[in-house]
Scaffold this motif. Structure first.
Motif, PDB file in Angstrom:
ATOM      1  N   VAL A  58       0.814  -1.094   0.077  1.00 13.57           N
ATOM      2  CA  VAL A  58      -0.007   0.008   0.160  1.00 13.57           C
ATOM      3  C   VAL A  58       0.875   1.136  -0.169  1.00 13.57           C
ATOM      4  N   MET A  59       2.020   1.254   0.911  1.00 14.19           N
ATOM      5  CA  MET A  59       2.894   2.529   0.852  1.00 14.19           C
ATOM      6  C   MET A  59       3.489   2.552  -0.330  1.00 14.19           C
ATOM      7  N   TRP A  60       3.927   1.476  -1.126  1.00 17.01           N
ATOM      8  CA  TRP A  60       4.610   1.676  -2.374  1.00 17.01           C
ATOM      9  C   TRP A  60       3.610   2.365  -3.359  1.00 17.01           C
ATOM     10  N   GLY A  61       2.121   2.036  -3.435  1.00 19.45           N
ATOM     11  CA  GLY A  61       1.530   2.574  -4.210  1.00 19.45           C
ATOM     12  C   GLY A  61       0.981   4.226  -3.724  1.00 19.45           C
ATOM     13  N   VAL A  62       1.126   4.466  -2.412  1.00 20.35           N
ATOM     14  CA  VAL A  62       0.819   5.825  -1.997  1.00 20.35           C
ATOM     15  C   VAL A  62       1.791   6.698  -2.210  1.00 20.35           C
ATOM     16  N   CYS A  63       3.108   6.227  -2.026  1.00 18.04           N
ATOM     17  CA  CYS A  63       4.312   7.031  -2.519  1.00 18.04           C
ATOM     18  C   CYS A  63       4.175   7.232  -4.103  1.00 18.04           C
ATOM     19  N   GLY A  64       3.968   6.387  -4.886  1.00 23.97           N
ATOM     20  CA  GLY A  64       3.841   6.624  -6.337  1.00 23.97           C
ATOM     21  C   GLY A  64       2.821   7.442  -6.640  1.00 23.97           C
ATOM     22  N   LEU A  65       1.832   7.489  -5.975  1.00 23.03           N
ATOM     23  CA  LEU A  65       0.612   8.418  -6.254  1.00 23.03           C
ATOM     24  C   LEU A  65       1.125   9.914  -5.894  1.00 23.03           C
ATOM     25  N   TYR A  66       1.604   9.957  -4.498  1.00 28.74           N
ATOM     26  CA  TYR A  66       2.271  11.053  -4.243  1.00 28.74           C
ATOM     27  C   TYR A  66       2.978  11.754  -5.298  1.00 28.74           C
ATOM     28  N   ASN A  67       4.260  11.129  -5.687  1.00 27.94           N
ATOM     29  CA  ASN A  67       5.229  11.734  -6.665  1.00 27.94           C
ATOM     30  C   ASN A  67       4.424  11.873  -8.038  1.00 27.94           C
ATOM     31  N   THR A  68       3.390  11.018  -8.479  1.00 28.70           N
ATOM     32  CA  THR A  68       2.904  11.258  -9.560  1.00 28.70           C
ATOM     33  C   THR A  68       2.064  12.716  -9.739  1.00 28.70           C
ATOM     34  N   LEU A  69       1.382  13.177  -8.403  1.00 28.02           N
ATOM     35  CA  LEU A  69       0.588  14.250  -8.197  1.00 28.02           C
ATOM     36  C   LEU A  69       1.713  15.496  -8.203  1.00 28.02           C
ATOM     37  N   CYS A  70       2.817  15.209  -7.611  1.00 25.01           N
ATOM     38  CA  CYS A  70       3.686  16.241  -7.559  1.00 25.01           C
ATOM     39  C   CYS A  70       4.358  16.291  -8.956  1.00 25.01           C
ATOM     40  N   ALA A  71       4.408  15.484  -9.869  1.00 21.31           N
ATOM     41  CA  ALA A  71       5.036  15.322 -11.313  1.00 21.31           C
ATOM     42  C   ALA A  71       3.919  16.182 -12.267  1.00 21.31           C
ATOM     43  N   LEU A  72       2.642  15.822 -11.846  1.00 26.66           N
ATOM     44  CA  LEU A  72       1.592  16.646 -12.662  1.00 26.66           C
ATOM     45  C   LEU A  72       1.784  18.274 -12.310  1.00 26.66           C
ATOM     46  N   CYS A  73       2.005  18.663 -11.332  1.00 24.76           N
ATOM     47  CA  CYS A  73       2.072  20.097 -10.808  1.00 24.76           C
ATOM     48  C   CYS A  73       3.248  20.542 -11.821  1.00 24.76           C
ATOM     49  N   TYR A  74       4.512  19.744 -11.703  1.00 24.20           N
ATOM     50  CA  TYR A  74       5.573  20.118 -12.348  1.00 24.20           C
ATOM     51  C   TYR A  74       5.504  20.031 -13.886  1.00 24.20           C
ATOM     52  N   ALA A  75       4.375  19.152 -14.352  1.00 24.62           N
ATOM     53  CA  ALA A  75       4.107  19.318 -15.781  1.00 24.62           C
ATOM     54  C   ALA A  75       3.387  20.463 -16.121  1.00 24.62           C
ATOM     55  N   GLU A  76       2.639  21.013 -15.269  1.00 26.51           N
ATOM     56  CA  GLU A  76       1.832  22.245 -15.736  1.00 26.51           C
ATOM     57  C   GLU A  76       2.779  23.443 -15.607  1.00 26.51           C
ATOM     58  N   LEU A  77       3.703  23.589 -14.585  1.00 29.03           N
ATOM     59  CA  LEU A  77       4.669  24.562 -14.790  1.00 29.03           C
ATOM     60  C   LEU A  77       5.699  24.503 -15.787  1.00 29.03           C
ATOM     61  N   GLY A  78       5.987  23.385 -16.413  1.00 35.69           N
ATOM     62  CA  GLY A  78       6.993  23.004 -17.392  1.00 35.69           C
ATOM     63  C   GLY A  78       6.414  23.483 -18.584  1.00 35.69           C
ATOM     64  N   ALA A  79       4.991  23.068 -18.928  1.00 36.65           N
ATOM     65  CA  ALA A  79       4.536  23.361 -20.093  1.00 36.65           C
ATOM     66  C   ALA A  79       4.066  24.988 -20.263  1.00 36.65           C
ATOM     67  N   SER A  80       3.888  25.438 -19.233  1.00 34.04           N
ATOM     68  CA  SER A  80       3.263  27.099 -19.311  1.00 34.04           C
ATOM     69  C   SER A  80       4.523  27.799 -19.101  1.00 34.04           C
ATOM     70  N   ILE A  81       5.681  27.217 -18.552  1.00 35.76           N
ATOM     71  CA  ILE A  81       6.762  28.364 -18.353  1.00 35.76           C
ATOM     72  C   ILE A  81       8.070  27.266 -19.064  1.00 35.76           C
ATOM     73  N   PRO A  82       8.143  27.435 -20.416  1.00 33.86           N
ATOM     74  CA  PRO A  82       9.093  26.229 -21.036  1.00 33.86           C
ATOM     75  C   PRO A  82      10.428  26.670 -21.263  1.00 33.86           C
ATOM     76  N   GLN A  83      11.021  27.021 -19.865  1.00 38.16           N
ATOM     77  CA  GLN A  83      12.423  27.282 -19.804  1.00 38.16           C
ATOM     78  C   GLN A  83      13.206  26.676 -19.122  1.00 38.16           C
TER      79      GLN A  83
END
Length: 483
Positions: A58-83
């Protein structure tokens, strides 16, 4: 600087970083960084704290989900500020100059060299382990191989970006082969009826906040690295499309691989045997691979090399961008005029890493690295929320619910607070490093009218390094002159 000299370096094309990283190579970079030593070691850390097979999965899944949510936020920032520059650029856009410098300084002093030094020592240990199967690896040999590893990878990064990305593809393939061996053997054992580890899977689980938090640290470390492609945005082909695609493909791949690998481990090893192992993959090989067990430490070492290579590639671009914003010495903002790579930034990383490799307690430094990364995440997510209000019209090809970065900001802040509570010594050391960085910021960035004698010495150092490494500022290829 004179122009038109016969000794000037002539370059026909524009001097700068080139867009040459494809979607496939971007995925290879992220997967290659994330799958380092974590999946081969971290299962022990999670299982020790939560005390049950079911809860560990369960913790492996939770850690993966948390990091994926973080990555989604970075994806928004990276796509909107492509520097290029990743989190450093996002924080600078939201909060200004000094907070951006603090982010850069944390990466410069805590995250990059400490991580590379520790990983090189781990890779060296696994490389030498088959040579010293019945005794401890000599510390001098371990450090020598670690130095050679970092030096070689820095040289490759200095020479050619395409070589680096191709090497990353090869390394990523090698680590997936190692995991495939584990998965195939593990599922063969499961097919033979070895399912005792999954009986009463949640029995004796520790659901306390402390146990979950400590297991979360191990999982978080195993998934770390998903943000590094954001440092290479300007070298990524069609970043507004390929950055979010690469992040999501990589995270889904890693989560699935990690969960399947953990199930495979438990098909061969009992939970008790896993918790007694320093490196669960090596113990797994000892139990199943017979005379070929030496192969697993080598594959793990190759896996760790991928993390080191990706970190060096990404972080050198971060420091290069920071120098262009006067947050690092001028010579770090220059490009090697023949190979078009940030050579001086790469050599600074090499120098700092060599210093940390001499440390007698590298794990103490790694704990500071974790604190630094949690601090950076707190600043990034706070800045993302802030930008939603200050720049509502910013084009965002990907747009996550604003509640997501807000919640992640609070979680990251809680991790920082918990670290200060549990690791007082490391936290105070980290604060001291930040204080030193702040003094250097005032000296280098805010003190504009330096005495001519001091400025001339700084210029002389920059000129010497510029000539030594044959580097020039972007778009000024004829500024390098030999006197």
């Amino acid at each position: 600087m004179g122009k038109g000299s016969a000794a000037s370096v002539e370059v026909q094309e524009k001097v700068g970083l080139k867009k040459q990283i494809t979607l496939f190579q971007g995925v290879a970079i992220i997967v290659g960084i994330i799958i380092g030593s974590g999946i081969f070691v971290s299962p022990v850390g999670i299982l020790i704290h939560v005390k049950s097979v079911g809860m560990s999965l369960v913790m492996w899944g939770v850690c993966g989900l948390y990091n994926t949510l973080c990555a989604l936020c970075y994806a928004e920032l990276g796509a909107s500020i492509p520097q290029s520059g990743g989190e450093y650029i996002y924080i600078k856009r939201a909060f200004g100059d000094y907070p951006a410098f603090i982010c850069l300084w944390i990466n410069f002093m805590l995250i990059c060299p400490v991580g590379v030094a520790a990983l090189s020592l781990i890779a060296s240990l696994y490389i030498l382990q088959p040579i010293f199967p019945t005794c401890l690896v000599p510390p001098l040999a371990e450090k020598f191989i670690a130095i050679c590893i970092v030096f070689l990878l820095v040289m490759v990064n200095c020479r050619n970006v395409k070589w680096v990305t191709r090497l990353q593809v090869v390394i990523t393939s090698s680590k997936l082969v190692a995991l495939a061996i584990i998965v195939i053997i593990g599922f063969v054992y499961l097919g033979q009826g070895n399912v005792e580890s999954f009986e009463n899977a949640f029995e004796d689980s520790d659901f306390s906040a402390g146990a979950i938090a400590l297991s979360f640290y191990s999982g978080f470390w195993a998934y770390s690295g998903w943000s590094y492609l954001n440092f290479l945005t300007e070298e990524l082909v069609e970043p507004h499309k390929n950055l979010p695609r690469a992040i999501m493909i990589s995270m889904i791949t890693v989560i699935l691989v990690y969960l399947v690998a953990n199930v495979a481990y438990l098909g061969v090893l009992s939970p008790q045997l896993m918790t007694q192992s320093a490196a669960v993959a090596v113990t797994f090989a000892e139990q199943t691979m017979g005379m070929m067990q030496w192969l697993m430490p080598i594959l793990i070492a190759i896996s760790v090399l991928g993390t080191i290579n990706g970190t060096i590639l990404s972080m050198s671009r971060l420091f290069f961008i920071g120098a262009q914003n006067d947050h690092m010495p001028l010579f770090m903002s220059m490009i090697q005029c023949t190979f078009l790579t940030p050579t001086t930034s790469l050599f600074v990383i090499l120098s700092l890493t060599l210093c940390f490799q001499t440390s007698g307690d590298i794990w103490y430094l790694i704990e500071m690295e974790g604190l630094g990364f949690a601090t950076v995440l707190t600043m990034v997510f706070a800045g993302q929320v802030y930008l939603r209000y200050t720049e509502p019209d910013l084009h965002r090809p990907i747009k996550v619910p604003i509640a997501l970065p807000a919640v992640l900001c609070l979680v990251s802040l809680a991790i920082v607070g918990l670290t200060f509570y549990q690791k007082v010594s490391e936290s105070l050391t980290a604060l001291l490093i930040l204080a030193v960085g702040s003094i250097l910021y005032l000296f280098g960035n805010r003190w504009q009218n330096k005495p001519k004698s001091l400025q001339s010495k700084i210029n002389a150092v920059n000129l010497f390094l510029q000539k030594f490494f044959l580097v020039v500022t972007e778009d000024n290829p004829d500024e390098l002159e030999w006197d």
